[in-house]
Design an enzyme around this catalytic site. Structure first.
Site, short mmCIF file in Angstrom:
data_model
loop_
_atom_site.label_atom_id
_atom_site.label_comp_id
_atom_site.label_asym_id
_atom_site.label_seq_id
_atom_site.Cartn_x
_atom_site.Cartn_y
_atom_site.Cartn_z
N THR A 30 -3.48 -2.41 -9.70
CA THR A 30 -4.22 -1.01 -9.34
C THR A 30 -3.63 -0.28 -8.14
O THR A 30 -4.08 0.32 -7.45
CB THR A 30 -5.62 -1.22 -9.11
OG1 THR A 30 -5.74 -2.34 -8.24
CG2 THR A 30 -6.28 -1.50 -10.30
N SER A 76 -8.86 -2.39 2.31
CA SER A 76 -8.94 -2.17 1.12
C SER A 76 -7.91 -1.27 0.60
O SER A 76 -7.38 -0.61 1.59
CB SER A 76 -10.32 -1.79 0.47
OG SER A 76 -10.40 -0.49 0.85
N LYS A 77 -7.39 -1.39 -0.59
CA LYS A 77 -6.43 -0.51 -1.04
C LYS A 77 -6.76 1.25 -0.92
O LYS A 77 -6.32 1.91 -0.40
CB LYS A 77 -6.10 -0.50 -2.55
CG LYS A 77 -5.43 -2.08 -2.75
CD LYS A 77 -5.29 -2.14 -4.29
CE LYS A 77 -4.78 -3.38 -4.55
NZ LYS A 77 -4.63 -3.86 -6.21
N ARG A 78 -8.30 1.13 -1.20
CA ARG A 78 -8.77 2.50 -0.93
C ARG A 78 -8.86 3.06 0.24
O ARG A 78 -8.93 4.38 0.53
CB ARG A 78 -10.24 2.72 -1.73
CG ARG A 78 -10.11 2.30 -3.14
CD ARG A 78 -11.59 2.17 -3.65
NE ARG A 78 -11.41 1.82 -5.20
CZ ARG A 78 -12.65 1.66 -6.05
NH1 ARG A 78 -13.56 1.87 -5.53
NH2 ARG A 78 -12.59 1.82 -6.99
N GLY A 103 -6.59 2.54 2.55
CA GLY A 103 -5.49 2.73 3.07
C GLY A 103 -4.95 1.62 3.80
O GLY A 103 -4.00 1.84 4.79
#
Length: 475
Positions: free
Chosen positions: A12, A250-252, A254
């Site tokens: 993802t 987290s990836k979300r 950034g």
């Protein structure tokens, strides 16, 4: 049985320090035990998968040196290693639970499956409406192909589910807090908790090492291990990694990706070293460790329970120490691609000498562009004017002439010989220490402080070094 660990990312997005730490711990622990490290791609969340997601994960892990013994591109006895290719296995395990009475079809709509919100005490999301459905009605609705999910029947024979975690010790979860959770969706896709347990059983995973954020999934998973007649793996949940701002990575949100760290010029070994120190300490409290040293000393009993926070300054320090261990030839090979040729089109004929002069200033390969200006100023006209300003002082001019004459007699343009020549020139000019070194350094690099004069002149080369002195004394 030998140790078998796994890293199971979803495609993802790019990996960041938080999830790479989980990969590193699994890899290092398997290597420290002479075991097997497996890469498994959990790609069943189709909506969230991104193009090239799997490829970027493999690229990042390879760059870090975290090779896998079995995986999507490495044949092994437990493939396929992508969840999207394991549907038949999942279906057979769902059927097995259905036949044993450990699971049942649920025909409730989403609203019908909820507790009545008007009740004062709500302990389950699922109302249990289909748990005790009459067998004849259940079969009739199945025959009519009525849409349904499959729920796991949570056993009520014990008041708690207890797990033994290698980091957090014994942890108990009240059985009443666990509802009959879905293991297979209406479209036939299994849920995360079910798929990961089936995979771990089939791949003979002995140790599940992952972030503490997964701890809430663990009671459901151990119930599935028990229901499928499998031995529970050893669980070890790593403390949460927080960003410099104190928020969870987290990836979300950034978080900096491994790809970005590579682009910034961090050495792979430094990244691996730093993430391994997040929540873990070396038995001798060492902080700068090679991949081999980390693998030799990794153990779960030295993992702490407290959250750990990224420290950019510490990260750069670790990187700097790794760069200091590079041979000059190795460092030049890594730094060369990072040089901004638009800013520094000419770095002399001997790049090795240039980088050797500046290496103590580097924390990443890309830092070279912050320091090349010391030897090769972008404003050459201004630099020449500064040199002339230095040579206006008669005493300084006399010193510079003496230095130039000594340097011109050298047969070998090397650091030691250059240093000796400059000191001899100072003796003949009647100056030493700061009175000798400061004006020469200002002429060469525009500052009284900086690398050793021998290193500077080797980096510049004989022709450029003499030219800069000539510019100062007006010849």
């Amino acid at each position: 049985m030998s140790v078998r660990t796994r890293f199971a990312p979803s495609p993802t997005g790019r990996l960041h320090l938080g999830n790479v730490r989980a990969a590193a711990f699994n890899w290092l622990f398997s290597k420290s035990s002479g075991g097997v490290f497996i890469l498994r791609i959990e790609d069943t969340d189709i909506e969230r998968n991104v193009d090239e997601g799997e490829g970027s994960i493999l690229e990042d892990l390879r760059w870090l040196g975290l090779d896998w013994d079995e995986g999507p591109d490495v044949d092994g006895p437990h493939g396929p290693y992508r969840q999207s290719g394991r549907s038949e296995l999942y279906a057979s395990k769902v059927d097995r639970l259905m036949e044993s009475g450990g699971a049942y079809p649920c025909f409730c709509t989403e609203e019908e499956g909820q507790e009545d919100p008007r009740l004062e005490e709500v302990t389950h999301q699922y109302s249990g409406a289909c748990r005790g459905l009459d067998p004849d009605e259940r079969n009739a609705r199945l025959s009519a192909e009525e849409p349904h999910v499959i729920r796991f029947l949570v056993p009520q024979n014990h008041p708690e589910v207890t797990i033994q975690d290698e980091v957090f010790g014994s942890i108990s979860f009240p059985i009443n807090d666990i509802d009959d959770f879905v293991i297979c969706r209406t479209d036939g896709r299994v849920t995360y908790n079910f798929g990961v347990v089936v995979d771990d059983i089939d791949m003979e995973i002995t140790h599940v090492i992952r972030g503490v954020g997964h701890l809430s999934n663990t009671p459901k998973q151990v119930l599935l291990f028990d229901a499928l007649g499998a031995i529970r793996p050893v669980f070890a949940h790593l403390p949460t990694v927080l960003g410099p701002d104190g928020r969870k990575l987290s990836k979300r949100e950034g978080a900096t990706s491994i790809q970005e760290m590579k682009a910034q010029g961090y050495p792979a070994d430094a990244v691996l070293n730093y993430v391994s120190l997040l929540g873990w300490s070396h038995p001798e409290e060492k902080e700068i460790l090679s991949k081999e040293e980390l693998a030799a000393s990794m153990s779960l009993d030295r993992v702490g329970r407290s959250d750990c926070q990224l420290d950019p300054d510490k990260f750069r320090w670790v990187s700097q120490q790794h760069l200091a261990q590079h041979s000059l030839q190795e460092l030049v090979g890594h730094v060369r691609p990072f040089i901004d040729r638009d800013r520094f089109p000419d770095t002399g004929d001997n790049l090795s000498a240039v980088i050797d002069t500046l290496r103590t200033r580097l924390s990443t390969y890309n830092d070279i562009n912050d320091h090349l200006g010391l030897l090769f100023p972008e404003d050459k006209v201004r630099a020449e004017l500064l040199r002339k300003e230095v040579g206006v002082d008669p005493e300084v001019n006399r010193t510079l002439i003496a230095v130039r004459e000594k340097l011109q007699t050298l047969e070998r343009w090397e650091e030691k010989e250059i240093g000796t020549a400059i000191r001899e020139a100072g003796t003949s000019a009647g100056v030493k220490g700061a009175e000798l070194f400061h004006p020469v350094r200002r002429v060469l690099i525009g500052s009284e402080k900086g690398p050793d004069l021998g290193k500077i002149l080797v980096g510049l080369g004989m022709g450029e070094g003499i030219t800069r002195i000539d510019q100062a004394i007006g010849e």
